[in-house]
Enzyme design. Structure first.
Site, PDB file in Angstrom:
ATOM      1  N   LYS A 203       0.860  -1.187   0.000  1.00  0.00           N
ATOM      2  CA  LYS A 203       0.000   0.000   0.000  1.00  0.00           C
ATOM      3  C   LYS A 203       0.894   1.234   0.000  1.00  0.00           C
ATOM      4  CE  LYS A 203      -3.515   2.449   2.627  1.00  0.00           C
ATOM      5  NZ  LYS A 203      -4.447   2.426   3.756  1.00  0.00           N
TER       6      LYS A 203
ATOM      7  N   LYS B 279      -2.216  -1.532  -3.761  1.00  0.00           N
ATOM      8  CA  LYS B 279      -3.072  -0.356  -3.695  1.00  0.00           C
ATOM      9  C   LYS B 279      -2.240   0.910  -3.775  1.00  0.00           C
ATOM     10  CE  LYS B 279      -6.033   1.970  -0.449  1.00  0.00           C
ATOM     11  NZ  LYS B 279      -6.460   2.045   0.907  1.00  0.00           N
TER      12      LYS B 279
HETATM   13  C1  PBG Z   1      -7.358   3.382   5.640  1.00  0.00           C
HETATM   14  C2  PBG Z   1      -7.628   3.294   4.196  1.00  0.00           C
HETATM   15  C3  PBG Z   1      -7.446   4.249   3.185  1.00  0.00           C
HETATM   16  C4  PBG Z   1      -7.996   3.712   2.032  1.00  0.00           C
HETATM   17  C5  PBG Z   1      -8.447   2.442   2.360  1.00  0.00           C
HETATM   18  N1  PBG Z   1      -8.191   2.195   3.687  1.00  0.00           N
HETATM   19  C6  PBG Z   1      -6.960   5.641   3.221  1.00  0.00           C
HETATM   20  C7  PBG Z   1      -5.601   5.971   3.584  1.00  0.00           C
HETATM   21  O1  PBG Z   1      -4.719   5.140   3.774  1.00  0.00           O
HETATM   22  O2  PBG Z   1      -5.420   7.170   3.738  1.00  0.00           O
HETATM   23  C8  PBG Z   1      -8.075   4.410   0.712  1.00  0.00           C
HETATM   24  C9  PBG Z   1      -9.138   3.935  -0.193  1.00  0.00           C
HETATM   25  C10 PBG Z   1      -9.445   4.837  -1.323  1.00  0.00           C
HETATM   26  O3  PBG Z   1      -8.801   5.873  -1.573  1.00  0.00           O
HETATM   27  O4  PBG Z   1     -10.404   4.513  -2.020  1.00  0.00           O
HETATM   28  N2  PBG Z   1      -6.057   3.290   6.040  1.00  0.00           N
END
Ligand code: PBG
Length: 325
Positions: free
Chosen positions: A196, A249
Site C-alpha cells: 500500500k 493499492k
Molecule cells: C485506511 C484506508 C485508506 C484507504 C483504504 N483504507 C486511506 C488511507 O490510507 O489514507 C483508501 C481507499 C481509497 O482511496 O479509495 N487506512
C-alpha cells in the site's frame, strides 16, 4: 507493392471473432464493492468528490447491500465512520462500534454476501493516523499491533467473513492471525493491504471516511511510490505471516507492481481501484471530456490483465450492470 504476409486484423473483424480471442475477461465474480457505514440514522450522504458513493447509516446500508447482491457482486468491503473519535480509536475495538453493528445487520439481512471489514484506526482516531501515537506524535508500531488484533477479533465476532488490515504496521498480519486463532476464528481469512503506497489518489476517500491526518502524513508507514522491489518484500512478509489474499493499492498507477506480485506469488492478488481513480473518471465525464463508462471498463480490465484476481472498486455496481448486457 508488397502485401503483408501476416494479418492480425483478421481476428478483429467483428465482435463475434473478437469475443472468441479475447484474452482477459472481467467477471462480476472479480468485484468487491466498498461501503461506508456511518453512525446515526437516516443518513444517505453523497460524497461530493465521489458521485454515486454515499455514507450510509446501517438501515440504508442494508438496503444497499440487497442491491449489491441482486447484481451478483459477491462481496462488500466495509469502512466505519464512528459517532465519536478519540486518541486510541476506541470505537474500532468495541463490540457495539459502527462497523461491528453494521456487520451484524448486513449478515442478518443478507447472509450470502461476503462481508470484508477494513481493519485500521484512521477513521476512528481524532488525530487521523492509522494507529496509536507515541508521546512524540509518531505512530507506535507495536502498540498498534495490539489494538489492530483486538479490533479484528470484534469484527469476526460480529460475523465478518474476512478481515482486511490497511494500516501498514510491521507484523500486523501475524498479530491479527494469532488473535483470531486464539479466539476460535481459524477459518476467517486475512486479505492484507500488502503493498500500500502513500498516494495522492486517496484524497476523496479521506473526505468519505473523514480520516485525513490532522498533522503530518502517512509516509512513515505507507510505501514510497517509486519502489517496486520493496513491494515484493512487503508481500512476502505478509504471506509468511499468514495472509490469504494480498492486495496492491492503488491499482492504476501501480499496474507494474500488480504484474510483479502476480508473477512472484501464487496466492490470489487483489487490487484496489481507489477513490481518486474513480473521481478523476467521474470528473472527466462531468466535464464532457471523456466517456466515463467506457474508461471505467477499460481501467478495470487493465487491472485484471495486469494480474489481479479481485478488484475493489467504487464502480462495481456500474461494472456489474455493464457486464450483464
Ligand atoms: C485506511 C484506508 C485508506 C484507504 C483504504 N483504507 C486511506 C488511507 O490510507 O489514507 C483508501 C481507499 C481509497 O482511496 O479509495 N487506512
Amino acid at each position: 507493392m508488397t502485401y503483408p504476409e501476416h494479418r492480425p486484423r483478421r481476428l478483429r473483424r467483428n465482435e463475434g471473432i473478437r469475443r472468441m480471442v479475447r484474452e482477459t475477461k472481467l467477471s462480476v465474480d472479480d468485484l468487491i464493492y466498498p461501503l461506508f457505514a456511518a453512525a446515526g440514522r437516516k443518513i444517505r450522504k453523497e460524497i461530493p468528490s465521489m458521485p454515486g458513493v454515499f455514507q450510509m447509516s446501517v438501515e440504508n446500508l442494508v438496503k444497499e447491500v440487497r442491491v449489491v447482491q441482486a447484481l451478483r457482486i459477491p462481496a462488500v468491503l466495509l469502512f466505519g465512520i464512528p459517532a465519536k473519535k478519540d486518541a486510541v480509536g476506541s470505537d474500532a475495538c468495541s463490540d457495539d462500534g459502527i462497523i461491528q453493528t453494521a456487520v451484524r445487520a448486513i449478515k442478518d439481512a443478507v447472509p450470502d454476501i461476503q462481508v470484508i471489514t477494513d481493519v485500521c484506526f484512521c477513521e476512528y482516531t481524532d488525530h487521523g493516523h492509522c494507529g496509536i501515537l507515541t508521546r512524540e506524535g509518531e505512530v507506535d508500531n507495536d502498540a498498534t499491533l495490539d489494538v489492530l488484533a483486538r479490533s479484528a477479533v470484534t469484527h469476526a465476532r460480529a460475523g465478518a467473513d474476512m478481515v482486511a488490515p490497511s494500516d501498514m504496521m510491521d507484523g500486523r498480519v501475524a498479530a491479527i492471525r494469532a488473535a483470531l486463532d486464539e479466539e476460535g476464528y481459524q477459518g476467517i481469512p486475512i486479505m492484507s493491504y500488502a503493498a500500500k503506497y502513500a498516494s495522492g489518489f486517496y484524497g476523496p476517500f479521506r473526505d468519505a471516511a473523514e480520516s485525513t491526518p490532522q498533522f503530518g502524513d502517512r509516509r512513515s508507514y505507507q510505501m514510497d511510490p517509486p519502489n517496486a522491489r520493496e513491494a515484493i518484500r512487503e508481500v512476502a512478509l505478509d504471506i509468511q505471516e499468514g495472509a490469504d489474499i494480498v492486495m496492491v493499492k492503488p491499482a492504476l498507477a501501480y499496474l507494474d507492481v500488480i504484474c510483479r506480485v502476480r508473477d512472484a506469488f501464487d496466492l490470489p492478488v487483489a487490487a484496489y481501484n481507489v477513490s481518486g481513480e474513480y473521481s478523476i473518471v467521474k470528473a472527466g465525464e462531468k466535464l464532457g471530456w471523456v466517456d466515463g463508462g467506457r474508461l471505467m471498463m477499460e481501467i478495470l480490465v487493465s487491472i485484471k490483465r495486469a494480474g489481479a484476481d479481485l478488484i475493489l472498486t467504487y464502480a462495481a455496481k456500474e461494472a456489474a450492470k455493464a457486464l450483464e448486457e
